[in-house]
Design a protein around this motif. Structure first.
Motif, PDB file in Angstrom:
ATOM      1  N   LYS A 297      57.745 -22.330 -42.183  1.00 27.28           N
ATOM      2  CA  LYS A 297      56.806 -23.382 -42.559  1.00 27.28           C
ATOM      3  C   LYS A 297      55.455 -22.822 -42.973  1.00 27.28           C
ATOM      4  N   GLY A 298      55.230 -21.541 -42.704  1.00 26.52           N
ATOM      5  CA  GLY A 298      53.943 -20.940 -43.036  1.00 26.52           C
ATOM      6  C   GLY A 298      52.822 -21.458 -42.161  1.00 26.52           C
ATOM      7  N   LEU A 299      53.067 -21.555 -40.839  1.00 27.14           N
ATOM      8  CA  LEU A 299      52.078 -22.105 -39.915  1.00 27.14           C
ATOM      9  C   LEU A 299      51.993 -21.248 -38.662  1.00 27.14           C
ATOM     10  N   VAL A 300      50.799 -21.236 -38.080  1.00 28.23           N
ATOM     11  CA  VAL A 300      50.578 -20.704 -36.732  1.00 28.23           C
ATOM     12  C   VAL A 300      49.959 -21.831 -35.916  1.00 28.23           C
ATOM     13  N   ILE A 301      50.574 -22.149 -34.789  1.00 30.80           N
ATOM     14  CA  ILE A 301      50.106 -23.242 -33.936  1.00 30.80           C
ATOM     15  C   ILE A 301      49.760 -22.668 -32.567  1.00 30.80           C
ATOM     16  N   ILE A 302      48.569 -22.973 -32.097  1.00 29.38           N
ATOM     17  CA  ILE A 302      48.092 -22.525 -30.783  1.00 29.38           C
ATOM     18  C   ILE A 302      47.653 -23.758 -30.003  1.00 29.38           C
ATOM     19  N   VAL A 303      48.260 -23.976 -28.856  1.00 24.16           N
ATOM     20  CA  VAL A 303      47.939 -25.115 -28.000  1.00 24.16           C
ATOM     21  C   VAL A 303      47.525 -24.589 -26.637  1.00 24.16           C
ATOM     22  N   SER A 304      46.432 -25.117 -26.117  1.00 20.27           N
ATOM     23  CA  SER A 304      45.923 -24.697 -24.809  1.00 20.27           C
ATOM     24  C   SER A 304      45.513 -25.914 -24.005  1.00 20.27           C
ATOM     25  N   ARG A 305      45.699 -25.820 -22.713  1.00 18.82           N
ATOM     26  CA  ARG A 305      45.214 -26.858 -21.801  1.00 18.82           C
ATOM     27  C   ARG A 305      45.044 -26.258 -20.422  1.00 18.82           C
ATOM     28  N   VAL A 306      44.135 -26.857 -19.675  1.00 13.14           N
ATOM     29  CA  VAL A 306      43.786 -26.336 -18.365  1.00 13.14           C
ATOM     30  C   VAL A 306      44.967 -26.498 -17.411  1.00 13.14           C
ATOM     31  N   THR A 307      45.088 -25.549 -16.472  1.00 11.85           N
ATOM     32  CA  THR A 307      46.160 -25.571 -15.493  1.00 11.85           C
ATOM     33  C   THR A 307      45.665 -24.928 -14.207  1.00 11.85           C
ATOM     34  N   GLU A 308      46.537 -24.795 -13.232  1.00 13.08           N
ATOM     35  CA  GLU A 308      46.224 -24.129 -11.976  1.00 13.08           C
ATOM     36  C   GLU A 308      47.249 -23.039 -11.724  1.00 13.08           C
ATOM     37  N   HIS A 309      46.772 -21.925 -11.198  1.00 12.51           N
ATOM     38  CA  HIS A 309      47.667 -20.804 -10.911  1.00 12.51           C
ATOM     39  C   HIS A 309      47.344 -20.272  -9.520  1.00 12.51           C
ATOM     40  N   PRO A 310      48.367 -19.994  -8.701  1.00  7.15           N
ATOM     41  CA  PRO A 310      48.097 -19.534  -7.324  1.00  7.15           C
ATOM     42  C   PRO A 310      47.399 -18.188  -7.257  1.00  7.15           C
ATOM     43  N   ASP A 311      47.500 -17.377  -8.301  1.00  5.74           N
ATOM     44  CA  ASP A 311      46.854 -16.071  -8.279  1.00  5.74           C
ATOM     45  C   ASP A 311      45.374 -16.118  -8.642  1.00  5.74           C
ATOM     46  N   VAL A 312      44.894 -17.288  -9.081  1.00  2.00           N
ATOM     47  CA  VAL A 312      43.483 -17.405  -9.474  1.00  2.00           C
ATOM     48  C   VAL A 312      42.873 -18.595  -8.744  1.00  2.00           C
ATOM     49  N   PRO A 313      42.599 -18.464  -7.457  1.00  2.00           N
ATOM     50  CA  PRO A 313      41.930 -19.569  -6.746  1.00  2.00           C
ATOM     51  C   PRO A 313      40.461 -19.653  -7.147  1.00  2.00           C
ATOM     52  N   GLU A 314      39.860 -20.767  -6.837  1.00  2.00           N
ATOM     53  CA  GLU A 314      38.438 -20.942  -7.126  1.00  2.00           C
ATOM     54  C   GLU A 314      37.616 -19.990  -6.261  1.00  2.00           C
ATOM     55  N   ARG A 315      36.585 -19.423  -6.874  1.00  2.00           N
ATOM     56  CA  ARG A 315      35.719 -18.476  -6.188  1.00  2.00           C
ATOM     57  C   ARG A 315      34.351 -19.079  -5.930  1.00  2.00           C
ATOM     58  N   ARG A 316      33.784 -18.664  -4.851  1.00  2.00           N
ATOM     59  CA  ARG A 316      32.474 -19.185  -4.469  1.00  2.00           C
ATOM     60  C   ARG A 316      31.420 -18.719  -5.461  1.00  2.00           C
ATOM     61  N   GLY A 317      30.567 -19.636  -5.870  1.00  2.00           N
ATOM     62  CA  GLY A 317      29.509 -19.307  -6.805  1.00  2.00           C
ATOM     63  C   GLY A 317      29.891 -19.414  -8.258  1.00  2.00           C
TER      64      GLY A 317
END
Length: 488
Positions: A297-317
């Motif tokens: 088709k002569g196209l490049v499609i990139i789709v992104s959306r926020v997610t959660e991963h157990p290896d990247v918990p929220e960090r303080r600060g």
């Protein structure tokens, strides 16, 4: 005499357990204390014997009652212990059955995840979180949709020439009818023209339930960039850290097992920490990015959306961005390896900062075009970076890698600055050639000159104390607010 008889009868009447021994002994006492006894001294002796008997019997009764109480108390305690043990066993069994039943349900739903979690390992659920093919195919005609949006919002319906958005660009024929175009039928008019720069158009619309935040749609047509290089600028995390000074941390956390061996598509979990001013916490994103190269088709499609991963918990600060999505479509003019592309990018994110819309608009007008120019220049320099990286990898001395990367980074910055200067010169020349335009166009030009001079004076004040990459709150807010869409 009658008293003793009545006493004996009373004992027999009210004491059912009155035994023969007690009755015979009492009878002897009563007999001695009967009418035959006339001596008061003898009566006192028997009276002492009677009190002694009662005392002995009371002590025995108390001793028996004590033993009975101890026996009953021991039996009660034993029974309570037995009941406690019984109910403990019953409830333990019920709890165990409930636990096993819940795990059987989980096993039926996802055997693989159950086995892995039984070993104590937590993983990302790709089957549930993976961006679907339907979501990818939904954007196959994005470029055509942007063409319709352009024709309906920035093209005059009478003369079919371009309308001026904010700045007159060179080599573009603009309308002189002074008639604003209206949306054609079946076209979403919520996208409003916002910024125009060389080879770029930007629209925006207010996102529902976002507190006044805007989603942005970018359209670009670059004749000097190949689709392959432009794609690598989006997905090469190491190269992004070379030309983007706000990337504090940028890495791929995990890759979908289905796409590890493919060169035409991939799905990755990416963690990106972005530098913010000292008055604010840094922002970081954890999102899933899926890209597909469809050469038929002569196209490049990139789709992104926020997610959660157990290896990247929220960090303080560090503030974790919870709302983010974007999709980009790249279409080459001819071939993927030949210069010439057009692309469309639509994105929205909420960095968690309440800023008035006027400030947001001013920041966007100031920073967005420069960033797109920087990204364009990075695409043109990607082959140089790739060659330098390859030479550094082949070199035996590992310490030469860092100077090579620094040289490439500095070269990119120099090229970007030169490109920006050329763009400003061309804009000034184009304004000089617009002197013969009508009064409306002249007014627009004068207004633009005043705004541009004010902006340049502000920039000169900022750059006297800091470098261009660190221009303070508005610079970082713009990069966080408006450039989270870049799919690294």
């Amino acid at each position: 005499m009658y008293t003793w008889k009545l006493t004996g009868r009373a004992f027999k009447r009210f004491n059912t357990n009155y035994n023969s021994y007690g009755s015979s002994r009492l009878a002897i006492v009563l007999e001695h204390c009967g009418p035959k006894t006339q001596n008061r001294g003898k009566f006192g002796i028997y009276r002492k014997r009677i009190s002694l008997w009662f005392r002995e019997q009371g002590t025995q009764v108390a001793h028996v009652c004590k033993k009975q109480f101890e026996f009953v108390a021991a039996q009660r305690i034993r029974r309570y212990i037995q009941i406690f043990q019984l109910y403990t066993k019953i409830w333990d069994e019920v709890a165990l059955r409930e636990f096993m039943r819940s795990w059987r349900l989980r096993l039926a739903r996802n055997t693989k995840n159950f086995l892995i979690s039984a070993t104590g390992v937590t993983v990302y659920n790709w089957d549930r979180e993976r961006i679907s093919n339907e979501e990818i195919n939904r954007h196959n005609r994005e470029i055509e949709g942007i063409h319709k949006l352009r024709d309906s919002t920035v093209v005059c319906a009478k003369c079919h020439l371009r309308l001026v958005i904010d700045v007159v660009q060179p080599n573009v024929k603009y309308c002189k009818c002074n008639i604003q175009s209206s949306c054609i039928s079946n076209q979403d008019c919520s996208w409003q023209p916002f910024i125009e720069r060389q080879d770029m158009l930007i629209w925006r619309k207010e996102e529902p339930d976002s507190g006044g935040l805007f989603a942005y749609k970018v359209y670009g047509s670059f004749s000097d960039v190949t689709a392959d290089d432009f794609l690598q600028v989006q997905i090469d995390v190491d190269y992004r850290k070379q030309w983007d000074p706000t990337a504090q941390e940028l890495k791929i956390i995990e890759t979908d097992p289905r796409s590890e061996l493919s060169i035409n598509h991939s799905t990755d979990i990416i963690h990106w920490e972005m530098i913010w001013p000292k008055l604010f916490s840094n922002r970081d994103y954890v999102y899933q990015r899926r890209w597909i190269v469809d050469r038929e088709k002569g196209l490049v499609i990139i789709v992104s959306r926020v997610t959660e991963h157990p290896d990247v918990p929220e960090r303080r600060g560090i503030y974790r961005v919870k709302t983010y999505w974007s999709y980009m479509v790249i279409k080459p003019y001819t071939e993927f390896h030949e210069p010439g592309i057009e692309f469309g990018l639509t994105y929205f994110d909420d960095p968690g900062v309440a800023v008035p819309s006027t400030v947001t608009a001013w920041v966007a007008l100031r920073g967005l075009p420069d960033f797109l120019v920087r990204m364009r220049q990075a695409s043109k320099d990607y082959q140089k970076y790739k060659l330098m990286k390859q030479n550094a990898t082949e070199s035996e001395n590992s310490h030469l890698t860092l100077p090579v990367e620094d040289v490439s980074k500095e070269q990119i910055k120099v090229n970007v600055e030169n490109n920006l200067d050329d763009s400003k010169k061309s804009m000034r020349n184009s304004q000089d050639r617009q002197d013969d335009s009508d009064n409306n166009t002249n007014k627009l030009d004068v207004t633009h000159d005043v705004q541009q001079n004010n902006m340049m004076e502000t920039e000169n004040k900022d750059t006297n104390s800091t470098s261009k990459e660190k221009q303070g709150l508005l610079h970082y807010f713009y990069l966080g607010k408006l450039f989270a869409f870049l799919d690294i």
